[in-house]
Design a protein around this motif. Sequence first.
Motif, PDB file in Angstrom:
ATOM      1  N   SER A 272     -32.048  10.875  33.512  1.00  0.00           N
ATOM      2  CA  SER A 272     -31.799   9.711  34.370  1.00  0.00           C
ATOM      3  C   SER A 272     -31.257   8.590  33.502  1.00  0.00           C
ATOM      4  CB  SER A 272     -33.084   9.277  35.072  1.00  0.00           C
ATOM      5  OG  SER A 272     -33.936   8.590  34.184  1.00  0.00           O
ATOM      6  N   GLU A 273     -30.902   7.495  34.131  1.00  0.00           N
ATOM      7  CA  GLU A 273     -30.369   6.342  33.405  1.00  0.00           C
ATOM      8  C   GLU A 273     -31.393   5.747  32.444  1.00  0.00           C
ATOM      9  OE1 GLU A 273     -29.270   3.758  36.565  1.00  0.00           O
ATOM     10  OE2 GLU A 273     -27.596   5.005  37.202  1.00  0.00           O
TER      11      GLU A 273
ATOM     12  N   LYS B 287     -35.958  10.548  30.957  1.00  0.00           N
ATOM     13  CA  LYS B 287     -36.136  11.805  31.679  1.00  0.00           C
ATOM     14  C   LYS B 287     -37.134  11.635  32.816  1.00  0.00           C
ATOM     15  CE  LYS B 287     -35.364  14.923  27.786  1.00  0.00           C
ATOM     16  NZ  LYS B 287     -35.972  15.996  26.975  1.00  0.00           N
ATOM     17  N   ILE B 288     -36.896  12.382  33.897  1.00  0.00           N
ATOM     18  CA  ILE B 288     -37.872  12.510  34.971  1.00  0.00           C
ATOM     19  C   ILE B 288     -38.475  13.894  34.807  1.00  0.00           C
ATOM     20  CG2 ILE B 288     -38.232  12.601  37.457  1.00  0.00           C
ATOM     21  CD1 ILE B 288     -35.769  10.769  37.733  1.00  0.00           C
TER      22      ILE B 288
ATOM     23  N   THR C  70     -29.956  13.520  44.620  1.00  0.00           N
ATOM     24  CA  THR C  70     -30.308  12.225  44.037  1.00  0.00           C
ATOM     25  C   THR C  70     -31.819  12.035  44.111  1.00  0.00           C
ATOM     26  OG1 THR C  70     -28.220  11.275  44.783  1.00  0.00           O
ATOM     27  CG2 THR C  70     -29.948   9.729  44.168  1.00  0.00           C
TER      28      THR C  70
ATOM     29  N   LYS D 187     -34.734   9.153  43.341  1.00  0.00           N
ATOM     30  CA  LYS D 187     -34.893   7.720  43.097  1.00  0.00           C
ATOM     31  C   LYS D 187     -36.351   7.398  42.817  1.00  0.00           C
ATOM     32  CE  LYS D 187     -31.163   6.302  46.163  1.00  0.00           C
ATOM     33  NZ  LYS D 187     -30.824   5.480  47.332  1.00  0.00           N
TER      34      LYS D 187
END
Length: 66
Positions: free
Chosen positions: A26-27, A30-31, A43, A45
């Motif tokens: 992710s920006e 990490k997720i 996506t 969020k």
Amino acid sequence: MEISARFADKEEVKGLEETGYKSIPSEAGKIVLPGKGVGIADTVKLKLARILWSKRIVVEGLTYEG
């Protein structure tokens, strides 16, 4: 679906990945998700919500696959 979300440091993420968790970039880093039982949309969020004096992380884009 209920899911717990929190912040983790790099060492903890590495340990989770070694025990079967998967991660997606992710920006902000990490997720990290369980290796089984979670479907991932195009996506994902993570939002920080403030309700009165408490904060919680709201997760969108994940589904339960049991």
